[in-house]
Structures are given as structure tokens and as C-alpha cells.
Design a protein around this motif. Structure first.
Motif, PDB file in Angstrom:
ATOM      1  N   PRO A 242      -8.724   9.077  -6.600  1.00  0.00           N
ATOM      2  CA  PRO A 242      -7.994   8.803  -5.367  1.00  0.00           C
ATOM      3  C   PRO A 242      -8.927   8.881  -4.166  1.00  0.00           C
TER       4      PRO A 242
ATOM      5  N   ILE B  13       0.806   4.114   1.495  1.00  0.00           N
ATOM      6  CA  ILE B  13       1.179   4.745   2.763  1.00  0.00           C
ATOM      7  C   ILE B  13       2.343   3.995   3.415  1.00  0.00           C
TER       8      ILE B  13
ATOM      9  N   ALA C 177      -6.005  -1.286   1.951  1.00  0.00           N
ATOM     10  CA  ALA C 177      -5.019  -0.258   1.604  1.00  0.00           C
ATOM     11  C   ALA C 177      -5.613   1.147   1.563  1.00  0.00           C
ATOM     12  N   ILE C 178      -6.924   1.279   1.750  1.00  0.00           N
ATOM     13  CA  ILE C 178      -7.541   2.608   1.663  1.00  0.00           C
ATOM     14  C   ILE C 178      -7.032   3.512   2.781  1.00  0.00           C
ATOM     15  N   PHE C 179      -6.616   4.721   2.411  1.00  0.00           N
ATOM     16  CA  PHE C 179      -6.117   5.649   3.422  1.00  0.00           C
ATOM     17  C   PHE C 179      -6.734   7.045   3.270  1.00  0.00           C
ATOM     18  N   GLY C 180      -6.678   7.608   2.065  1.00  0.00           N
ATOM     19  CA  GLY C 180      -7.167   8.976   1.856  1.00  0.00           C
ATOM     20  C   GLY C 180      -8.595   9.190   2.323  1.00  0.00           C
TER      21      GLY C 180
ATOM     22  N   PHE D 165     -14.697  13.205  -0.765  1.00  0.00           N
ATOM     23  CA  PHE D 165     -15.479  14.378  -1.133  1.00  0.00           C
ATOM     24  C   PHE D 165     -16.806  13.993  -1.776  1.00  0.00           C
TER      25      PHE D 165
ATOM     26  N   LEU E  88       2.511   8.719  13.472  1.00  0.00           N
ATOM     27  CA  LEU E  88       3.592   9.509  12.874  1.00  0.00           C
ATOM     28  C   LEU E  88       3.399  11.000  13.131  1.00  0.00           C
TER      29      LEU E  88
ATOM     30  N   ILE F 169      -9.989  19.869  -0.108  1.00  0.00           N
ATOM     31  CA  ILE F 169     -11.040  19.030   0.458  1.00  0.00           C
ATOM     32  C   ILE F 169     -11.133  19.219   1.968  1.00  0.00           C
TER      33      ILE F 169
ATOM     34  N   ILE G 118      -9.079  10.528  -1.425  1.00  0.00           N
ATOM     35  CA  ILE G 118      -9.545  11.812  -0.900  1.00  0.00           C
ATOM     36  C   ILE G 118     -10.704  12.356  -1.727  1.00  0.00           C
ATOM     37  N   VAL G 119     -10.676  12.102  -3.031  1.00  0.00           N
ATOM     38  CA  VAL G 119     -11.780  12.565  -3.886  1.00  0.00           C
ATOM     39  C   VAL G 119     -13.038  11.746  -3.590  1.00  0.00           C
TER      40      VAL G 119
ATOM     41  N   PRO H 208       0.836  -1.205   0.000  1.00  0.00           N
ATOM     42  CA  PRO H 208       0.000   0.000   0.000  1.00  0.00           C
ATOM     43  C   PRO H 208       0.873   1.257   0.000  1.00  0.00           C
TER      44      PRO H 208
ATOM     45  N   LEU I 148      -8.690   9.314   6.055  1.00  0.00           N
ATOM     46  CA  LEU I 148      -8.011  10.507   6.556  1.00  0.00           C
ATOM     47  C   LEU I 148      -8.958  11.701   6.539  1.00  0.00           C
TER      48      LEU I 148
ATOM     49  N   THR J 213      -4.559   2.044   8.648  1.00  0.00           N
ATOM     50  CA  THR J 213      -3.859   3.078   7.891  1.00  0.00           C
ATOM     51  C   THR J 213      -3.953   4.423   8.603  1.00  0.00           C
TER      52      THR J 213
ATOM     53  N   ILE K  26      -1.579   4.424  11.552  1.00  0.00           N
ATOM     54  CA  ILE K  26      -0.194   4.638  11.126  1.00  0.00           C
ATOM     55  C   ILE K  26       0.078   6.129  10.995  1.00  0.00           C
ATOM     56  N   SER K  27      -0.814   6.848  10.319  1.00  0.00           N
ATOM     57  CA  SER K  27      -0.558   8.268  10.107  1.00  0.00           C
ATOM     58  C   SER K  27      -0.651   9.036  11.427  1.00  0.00           C
TER      59      SER K  27
ATOM     60  N   PHE L 118      -2.250   9.969  -3.951  1.00  0.00           N
ATOM     61  CA  PHE L 118      -2.255  10.736  -2.706  1.00  0.00           C
ATOM     62  C   PHE L 118      -1.508  10.052  -1.563  1.00  0.00           C
ATOM     63  N   ASN L 119      -1.811   8.782  -1.259  1.00  0.00           N
ATOM     64  CA  ASN L 119      -1.328   8.137  -0.034  1.00  0.00           C
ATOM     65  C   ASN L 119       0.196   8.206   0.121  1.00  0.00           C
TER      66      ASN L 119
ATOM     67  N   MET M 169       2.677  10.963   2.499  1.00  0.00           N
ATOM     68  CA  MET M 169       3.670  10.475   3.456  1.00  0.00           C
ATOM     69  C   MET M 169       5.044  11.088   3.212  1.00  0.00           C
TER      70      MET M 169
END
Lengths: 272, 300
Positions: B131, A123, B240-243, B137, B262, A235, B133-134, A121, B246, B255, B258-259, A213-214, A218
Motif C-alpha cells: 500500500p 479515497i 489514484a495514489i494517496f497514502g 516508508f 475534509l 509510519i 503508506i508502506v 480511487p 499523505l 488526493t 481532498i483529504s 489504506f486509502n 477515509m
């Protein structure tokens, strides 16, 4: 007759209804976003005050609205990154797709799995890049390499499906028997015959990399801001209509990609 | 992976000065695979190996010393058990819904004459290009405070749109996941439906089976490999989806965690160890899945 026909039309009606609903849920937000980007106000059930290009001008960086930055040079930066990633994918993906389709060899299944499945993935790859290449992870070089790896399965798959529909052995043997060397056969006979698949693979990997993006989120630290981070900033912070315009820029790219894909005989944005 | 690399290396020794056609063939395969192997080494193998080292580093900012505290935290802290449970049930549930709906949509595409079918196929495939993030939205555009559905419900029920907005709840996130996964499932199933033997279905109908029985006993067994492949693809994609997470939050999945580790305190060892568990799990799911389906179907 009616007792026989009822269950059939009932099932058909139900499935058609589900399909219609699914399509609506997929399309309506896209349409709402695109249409809203031209509206002046988003309060109320539907946006009002058409037509204004104000949000588009801000998104494209044509007007200067205080601290809110338009896409500006970031779009060109992402275009370059996506193009770089696409070229790496051409160099990497086309030959291995040919090897995997044309030849039987030991370790082929493993290599195939590795090449066609996106196993890491974005990220997670991003974290790994930060420590492995601390000075280069967020630079153009790091981003191009990352995009190339993340999107390479789409290139390999698309080109592979083109090769699978060709009689590779016969093509190769005819060219060789006419005196062409193997490298020349590959470059001037095999590759041109798969140009539809190669073009499709290039468009798909380019479009996906342009808005990746992911991984970008990072590893990015400084320098020109990639397109996907511009989208993220819109967004998460900008007013609804402003974000709508920013996202609509990307919609235009995807629609263009789908239209070109259709000219090479593909139905929609998919690798099969 | 290691077998492949070893094989390529030993082949390289023989193929430097090819004398037979077999050696030349080997050299060709090597030359064709070399660019990919270089990219995989630079962009995947080396970074992943570094990440293993990173997870047992004593320092947050550099790979020095040795400490297993990150792994101990991961194994003992109930927070991470909750994150793991959240990640798994959410990925499984969204995949199941997406594949079920995908079967209905691809059934309609294959069996009924829908108007503008080519356009509709493009429409279904469109979200694959978006992606995360879109996609988030898109959920906001439907279920957010200014969303279409929210405001329509608010208009008819008289309630305030702020109380009705569900975009940033688990429901909104669920819609977002399905929005990403359903198109992928449909595209795989469309390929399977194209290969269904329609003669058997017609025979079943002619012999008096109703459509539901025909679907259950004739069509379903034929599309089963596609269902397995689509489930595997959507499950892997969901992990694997993250955006989307987020932006929408809604549920603490791996995911997002993880962010968070960090951005709060840069606990890079924990991020690396979650990442490794994650990668190992995705790899395991993929290979177990490959055993239960034809390798050819999975490629879609």
C-alpha cells in the motif's frame, strides 16, 4: 570484430546496469526495513545492535509499552475483513469472469471495462460511502463491501486469464452431453478446472484488502483498528525501528502470498 | 453503464420463463452477471450518485438544499488550478519515467540470461502488493533522515543527514511514485515482450543492423501496444495514489487536497466535487486510452 561488438556490449552493459540499479532501489529499502526491525539502534549509516526481538514484540502487541499500542486484535479484524472481501469477490468475480469469457452478448465490452478496471480511487469511494451509508461506512460491513468493490478487478482479471486458457465451449458441451444440467456443469466441471486461477485471484485480493489504506483511512471512525491504520500510525509517529517491525509483519504476508502463487504457476504478485 | 443495465433488465423480462435455448442462454448470462451488478450498484453507482448530490448540498454534514458554491470555488480559486497542474504533470512525469525504466528491465528479462530470473521477477512484482503508506516508508528508509542513502552520503561528504534528507521533498515523492508504478509497467511489458517475434530481430541483426537500430526499427514497433497499455495503467494508478502523498507530502496533488479540505473544516462539498472531476477524468482517460490500444492489452 571489436568495432562490431562494441555497440552491442555497450548497450547490453547499459541496460543491465539500469536493470541492476532498478532492482537495487526496489529491494534495498525492503531489506533495510526487515533487517532494521531486529536492530537496537538506527543511528549511523547502518543499524546496529543485532539481534533483538523487542520491536517485533511491541508491534505484535506482546509487550505493554505505555500508550503505544501493538497490533493486537486489529490484525484479526483485518484478517476477517480481507477474508470477507475475498468471499464476496469469489461470488461476484468468478461468474462474471465466466460470462465475459464464454459468451458474446450486447454490452459485453462495457461490462468488461467496468469489471476489470479499478475506476474509482479508494479515497473517492470513501467520501461517497461516508454520505451514502453514514451509519455503516466504517463498520465491518461497509469495509467488506468497499474492499470487495476496490479489489474485484484483480479477481476478475486473474480468473479470466485462467478461463481464457481453457476450451470452455468443449468442456461445457461434453458435460452437458453426459447429462449434467447447466448449473451442475458450472459448479462441478468449469469451476474446478479453473481452480489455479481462482486460488491466485483469492490470494491477490486477500493480500491487497488486508492492507488497504486509502478507503479505510477515509471511512474509519471507531471500533477495532484495521491493520493498515496500525501501519499508518507507526509510519507517521513511531520511531524508525518500531515502524520497520510493523511493516515487516506485512512483508511476511506478501512473501507467503508470492510463495503460494508460485505453486499455482504464477510468477510473482501479478494478475497476468 | 446505463445501456448494460437496461439490457439486463429487458433480458430479465424474457428470461423469467425460458422456452428456447437462446432464452436459457440469456438467463445464464444474467445469473452470472447479477452478483457483480448488485455489488457495483451498492458500492459504486449509488455512492457516486450520492456524491453528485453531495457536491451541490447547502450543508456540510447532510444532503440538504442546493448550492453551487463548491463548483464555483473549484472553477475560480487559483489554488485548485495549481492542484490540477501539480497532479497532471507529476502523474505524467512519473509514468513516463516508470515506463521507460520498465522497458529496460523487461528487455533485460526477455533478452539476457539473468541469474535467478524467477526470483528477480518476484522481486520486481513485490511492490505491487505494497500500500502507498508502506511505499512512503520505503522512501524514508532510503532518503529519510535515518535513511541508508542519506547517511551514506552524509558519511562521505561530512554534511549532516538532516540537511541531506530528501524523503519529504518533491524528489522523495517522485521516487515513491516510481517505486509504485515501475513494477506495474514492467509486468505489463513483460507480457508484451513474451510475444515479440524474435525471428525479425535476428534477421535485422544478420542483415547488419546494429542493436540500437534493431531495437528502434524492429523491437519498438512490436512492443508499442504494451508501452501504450503500460503508460495508461501507470498514469491511472499515479492519479489514484494517496497514502504515499499523505505521508511524504512534498507536493499538493488532488488526493492530498481532498483529504485536507475534509480534515480542515470538513468542506465535504468541495471534496465531493474534486472527487467527481477526478473520477470523470480517470474515466475519460481510460476510454480515450482504450481507443488507442487493443482492449485485450489493456486488461493486463
Amino acid at each position: 570484430m571489436t568495432t562490431l561488438r562494441t555497440p552491442q556490449s555497450l548497450g547490453k552493459a547499459a541496460i543491465t546496469l539500469v536493470t541492476g540499479l532498478v532492482l537495487a532501489v526496489l529491494v534495498v529499502p525492503i531489506a533495510v526495513t526487515f533487517v532494521s526491525s531486529f536492530a537496537q539502534s538506527a543511528t549511523g549509516v547502518v543499524p546496529t545492535g543485532f539481534v533483538t526481538a523487542e520491536h517485533w514484540r511491541t508491534a505484535l502487541g506482546l509487550t505493554d509499552v505505555g500508550a503505544r499500542r501493538g497490533i493486537g486484535s486489529g490484525l484479526w479484524f483485518s484478517v476477517l475483513l480481507a477474508t470477507g472481501g475475498m468471499f464476496v469477490n469469489l461470488v461476484v468475480g468468478v461468474p462474471i469472469a465466466y460470462a465475459l469469457t464464454r459468451y458474446e452478448f450486447r454490452g459485453r465490452e462495457w461490462l468488461n471495462t467496468l469489471a476489470v478496471l479499478p475506476l474509482v480511487p479508494g479515497i473517492i469511494l470513501g467520501i461517497a460511502f461516508l454520505r451514502t451509508y453514514p451509519d455503516n461506512a466504517g463498520t465491518a460491513f461497509g469495509l467488506v463491501v468497499g474492499y470487495a468493490l476496490l479489489k474485484s478487478p484483480y479477481m476478475v482479471l486473474t480468473v479470466q486469464s485462467a478461463f481464457q486458457s481453457m476450451d470452455l465451449r468443449r468442456l461445457e458441451e461434453s458435460a452437458r452431453s453426459l447429462g449434467a444440467s447447466w448449473p451442475r456443469t458450472f459448479v462441478t466441471v468449469i469451476v474446478p478446472n479453473a481452480r489455479g486461477g481462482i486460488l491466485a485471484g483469492s490470494i491477490i485480493t486477500w493480500t491487497l484488502a488486508a492492507a488497504e489504506f486509502n478507503f479505510t483511512y477515509m471511512v474509519y471512525t471507531r471500533g477495532p483498528r484495521p491493520f493498515s491504520l496500525f501501519l499508518y500510525e507507526n509510519i507517521s509517529r513511531a520511531p524508525f525501528l518500531q515502524s520497520a517491525a510493523a511493516i515487516s509483519i506485512y512483508f511476511c504476508l506478501v512473501v507467503a502470498a508470492i510463495l503460494v502463487l508460485q505453486t499455482v504457476g504464477r510468477h510473482g504478485f501479478t494478475t497476468t | 453503464m446505463s445501456t448494460t443495465t437496461w439490457f439486463e433488465l429487458s433480458a430479465a423480462r424474457d428470461t423469467l420463463t425460458p422456452e428456447t435455448e437462446r432464452d436459457r442462454r440469456r438467463r445464464r448470462i444474467l445469473v452470472l452477471c447479477a452478483p457483480f451488478l448488485v455489488l457495483a450498484a451498492v458500492a459504486a453507482f449509488v455512492p457516486l450518485a450520492t456524491m453528485i448530490r453531495m457536491s451541490v448540498s447547502a450543508d456540510r454534514f447532510a444532503n440538504v438544499g442546493f448550492s453551487v458554491s463548491a463548483w464555483r470555488t473549484l472553477a475560480t480559486d487559483p489554488l485548485y488550478r495549481r492542484v490540477a497542474v501539480n497532479t497532471l504533470w507529476f502523474a505524467a512525469a512519473t509514468s513516463a519515467v516508470s515506463v521507460t525504466l520498465g522497458v529496460a528491465v523487461s528487455h533485460a528479462f526477455a533478452k539476457y540470461s539473468l541469474p535467478f530470473e524467477r526470483v528477480l521477477v518476484s522481486v520486481v512484482s513485490f511492490p505491487i502488493a505494497l500500500p502507498g503508506i508502506v511505499v512512503a516508508f520505503m522512501v524514508v528508509a532510503l532518503l529519510g533522515r535515518q535513511g541508508l542513502v542519506t547517511n551514506a552520503v552524509a558519511f562521505f561528504s561530512g554534511q549532516g543527514p538532516i540537511d541531506l534528507a530528501t524523503a519529504t521533498t518533491v524528489t522523495g515523492l517522485f521516487v515513491g511514485y516510481v517505486y509504485s508504478l515501475l513494477p506495474r509497467a514492467t509486468m505489463v511489458l513483460r507480457g508484451t515482450y513474451a510475444e515479440v517475434n524474435t525471428d525479425a530481430e535476428q534477421a535485422a541483426r544478420a542483415l547488419g543492423a546494429d542493436p540500437l537500430r534493431t531495437f528502434y526499427y524492429v523491437t519498438l514497433p512490436e512492443i508499442r501496444p504494451g508501452i501504450v497499455a503500460a503508460s495508461l495503467l501507470t498514469f491511472r494508478t499515479a492519479l489514484a495514489i494517496f497514502g504515499t502523498v499523505l505521508v511524504l507530502q512534498g507536493l499538493n496533488v488532488a488526493t492530498l487536497q481532498i483529504s485536507q479540505v475534509l480534515s480542515v473544516g470538513y468542506e465535504s462539498q468541495i471534496a465531493a466535487s474534486i472527487g467527481l472531476v477526478y473520477f470523470a477524468f480517470i474515466l475519460a482517460v481510460t476510454f480515450v486510452g482504450l481507443r488507442y490500444t487493443e482492449a485485450d492489452v489493456i486488461r493486463r
